[in-house]
Design an enzyme around this catalytic site. Sequence first.
Site, PDB file in Angstrom:
ATOM      1  N   ASP A 115     -19.474   7.354   2.197  1.00  0.00           N
ATOM      2  CA  ASP A 115     -19.135   8.752   2.478  1.00  0.00           C
ATOM      3  C   ASP A 115     -19.507   9.144   3.909  1.00  0.00           C
ATOM      4  O   ASP A 115     -18.730   9.789   4.614  1.00  0.00           O
ATOM      5  CB  ASP A 115     -19.859   9.678   1.483  1.00  0.00           C
ATOM      6  CG  ASP A 115     -19.558   9.311   0.041  1.00  0.00           C
ATOM      7  OD1 ASP A 115     -18.564   8.606  -0.193  1.00  0.00           O
ATOM      8  OD2 ASP A 115     -20.319   9.733  -0.839  1.00  0.00           O
ATOM      9  N   GLU A 168     -30.023  11.370   2.772  1.00  0.00           N
ATOM     10  CA  GLU A 168     -29.803  11.374   1.313  1.00  0.00           C
ATOM     11  C   GLU A 168     -30.918  10.623   0.600  1.00  0.00           C
ATOM     12  O   GLU A 168     -31.472  11.094  -0.396  1.00  0.00           O
ATOM     13  CB  GLU A 168     -28.460  10.698   0.975  1.00  0.00           C
ATOM     14  CG  GLU A 168     -27.243  11.441   1.428  1.00  0.00           C
ATOM     15  CD  GLU A 168     -26.795  12.522   0.445  1.00  0.00           C
ATOM     16  OE1 GLU A 168     -27.412  12.682  -0.621  1.00  0.00           O
ATOM     17  OE2 GLU A 168     -25.820  13.222   0.783  1.00  0.00           O
ATOM     18  N   LEU A 173     -15.861  15.237  -3.249  1.00  0.00           N
ATOM     19  CA  LEU A 173     -15.128  14.979  -2.000  1.00  0.00           C
ATOM     20  C   LEU A 173     -16.103  14.835  -0.827  1.00  0.00           C
ATOM     21  O   LEU A 173     -15.743  14.988   0.330  1.00  0.00           O
ATOM     22  CB  LEU A 173     -14.125  16.109  -1.732  1.00  0.00           C
ATOM     23  CG  LEU A 173     -13.016  16.224  -2.788  1.00  0.00           C
ATOM     24  CD1 LEU A 173     -12.177  17.477  -2.565  1.00  0.00           C
ATOM     25  CD2 LEU A 173     -12.132  14.975  -2.794  1.00  0.00           C
ATOM     26  N   GLU A 184     -14.331   1.450  -5.555  1.00  0.00           N
ATOM     27  CA  GLU A 184     -15.318   2.405  -6.081  1.00  0.00           C
ATOM     28  C   GLU A 184     -16.531   1.670  -6.634  1.00  0.00           C
ATOM     29  O   GLU A 184     -16.387   0.668  -7.355  1.00  0.00           O
ATOM     30  CB  GLU A 184     -14.650   3.233  -7.194  1.00  0.00           C
ATOM     31  CG  GLU A 184     -15.058   4.662  -7.202  1.00  0.00           C
ATOM     32  CD  GLU A 184     -14.632   5.396  -5.920  1.00  0.00           C
ATOM     33  OE1 GLU A 184     -15.502   5.540  -5.032  1.00  0.00           O
ATOM     34  OE2 GLU A 184     -13.477   5.807  -5.817  1.00  0.00           O
ATOM     35  N   HIS A 185     -17.706   2.176  -6.270  1.00  0.00           N
ATOM     36  CA  HIS A 185     -18.985   1.566  -6.675  1.00  0.00           C
ATOM     37  C   HIS A 185     -19.106   0.146  -6.130  1.00  0.00           C
ATOM     38  O   HIS A 185     -19.745  -0.702  -6.739  1.00  0.00           O
ATOM     39  CB  HIS A 185     -19.162   1.619  -8.200  1.00  0.00           C
ATOM     40  CG  HIS A 185     -19.414   3.025  -8.686  1.00  0.00           C
ATOM     41  ND1 HIS A 185     -20.663   3.603  -8.653  1.00  0.00           N
ATOM     42  CD2 HIS A 185     -18.568   3.965  -9.161  1.00  0.00           C
ATOM     43  CE1 HIS A 185     -20.579   4.840  -9.122  1.00  0.00           C
ATOM     44  NE2 HIS A 185     -19.313   5.094  -9.423  1.00  0.00           N
ATOM     45  N   SER A 221     -21.462  16.734   0.899  1.00  0.00           N
ATOM     46  CA  SER A 221     -22.790  16.433   1.460  1.00  0.00           C
ATOM     47  C   SER A 221     -22.678  15.627   2.744  1.00  0.00           C
ATOM     48  O   SER A 221     -23.325  15.937   3.742  1.00  0.00           O
ATOM     49  CB  SER A 221     -23.631  15.633   0.460  1.00  0.00           C
ATOM     50  OG  SER A 221     -23.777  16.336  -0.722  1.00  0.00           O
ATOM     51  N   SER A 261     -25.835  29.345   6.632  1.00  0.00           N
ATOM     52  CA  SER A 261     -24.608  28.891   5.990  1.00  0.00           C
ATOM     53  C   SER A 261     -23.771  30.090   5.560  1.00  0.00           C
ATOM     54  O   SER A 261     -24.233  30.929   4.777  1.00  0.00           O
ATOM     55  CB  SER A 261     -24.945  28.043   4.757  1.00  0.00           C
ATOM     56  OG  SER A 261     -23.812  27.988   3.890  1.00  0.00           O
TER      57      SER A 261
HETATM   58  C1  GLA Z   1     -20.675   8.264  -4.297  1.00  0.00           C
HETATM   59  C2  GLA Z   1     -21.605   7.619  -3.284  1.00  0.00           C
HETATM   60  C3  GLA Z   1     -20.887   6.519  -2.509  1.00  0.00           C
HETATM   61  C4  GLA Z   1     -20.185   5.534  -3.449  1.00  0.00           C
HETATM   62  C5  GLA Z   1     -19.361   6.287  -4.485  1.00  0.00           C
HETATM   63  C6  GLA Z   1     -18.774   5.357  -5.522  1.00  0.00           C
HETATM   64  O1  GLA Z   1     -19.657   8.943  -3.621  1.00  0.00           O
HETATM   65  O2  GLA Z   1     -22.102   8.574  -2.389  1.00  0.00           O
HETATM   66  O3  GLA Z   1     -21.803   5.858  -1.669  1.00  0.00           O
HETATM   67  O4  GLA Z   1     -21.115   4.681  -4.053  1.00  0.00           O
HETATM   68  O5  GLA Z   1     -20.117   7.276  -5.151  1.00  0.00           O
HETATM   69  O6  GLA Z   1     -17.859   4.496  -4.963  1.00  0.00           O
END
Ligand code: GLA
Length: 397
Positions: free
Chosen positions: A184, A172, A136, A45-46, A139, A79
């Site tokens: 994502d 984005e 989740l 994460e991150h 987007s 939508s």
């Molecule tokens: C969001 C961002 C991802 C990633 C996560 C954290 O989901 O869209 O690119 O940075 O946060 O892991």
Amino acid sequence: MNGGASVISRSTVLDVDGLKAQFSAQFTGTPQVFSAPGRVNLIGEHTDYNDGFVLPMAIERRTYVAGAKNGTSLLRVKSLTLGESVEVDLAGPARKRRGSWVDFVEGTARALLERKLPVVGCDLLIDSNVPHGAGLSASAALELALGIALVSLGGETEPDRVQLALAGQAAEHQYVGTMCGIMDQYIAALGERDAALLIDCRSLEPRAVPLRLGTARVLVCDTKVKHELSSSEYNVRREECERGVSILSEVLPGLRSLRDVSLGDFTTHAGRLPDVIRRRCLHVVTENERTLAAAEALSRGDLARVGQLMIESHASLRDDYQVSCAELDVAAEVAAAQPGVYGSRMTGGGFGGCTVTLAEESALPAVEAAVKAAFLSRGFREPELFATTACEGARRH
Ligand code: GLA
């Protein structure tokens, strides 16, 4: 709701023929249907915007697009989930950051065109069962469902999935105004059935890691918390990481990103960093190691080790990266304390959204009951829990 059967057997498949029929009631032409999934990140994460490693899987919840060419320069998009329509004129000037979902449509279409991918006027009808704002990646599911639909309707038979993912991320950055990493969109584009993907976010190389779960399951808990802080704090975290790189590069020449910092180098030079920056960097450096270790443990079927790494990841996100919140902490800690649970952690950007838990299927009813009771006793909103398998990425139906 009572009992665990609800947790594991809720139907999430959307009726594709029903969507086609709805399309035909509103537009002309014979529609084709495409879809792309939401995601849950098992660990990592991150790390994506630090050129590091992530281990997400695509979930059963998907966004569907029924579409047909309309012979004009217009994208006419409706939508069903929002009950709203938008229009984008591909022959007109690009319009950015209008603050509604039209930004996703316009951004995805323009980013595909910039990549020389074929986009022509189409009528599109969207439906989705990816919860919005739950962390989740609704987007990314929308961008990838639109992307594969537009490019396929434009005549591309085998769209390049990495290009679709990059177009979604560009939408984005430029049109929506979120400076997200690539995780994502990438997993929504390239997810595989029954596997997580270990993604190297520098080379964009994926490695499928089969989910050798045996009798265990992946459980998602939506805390129903959506913190307004998330996008501003997200950008602050990115800047803090960049600051760490710039200070560390004084002693580690050639350093490009935190991905290049080993734990040994970090420990040697951490004293140069202001305390907050040091903690942010510590999270990223250790999270990359945990992610690689978790992928390896998962491929061996060593769920105890994966779970332990998930618990360590949550603590690091809570204490050092500081992107958790009370609801995420309670959900992760209560779940992890139940018998039959290997591990639990917040997943996604943080400040709300979901946790992910790895648990024996037989433990799911008790986990659901315990988390709901803990939320109730603290006056939190009722969370929603659902088990999911790993599914395929963007596809035609
Ligand atoms: C969001 C961002 C991802 C990633 C996560 C954290 O989901 O869209 O690119 O940075 O946060 O892991």
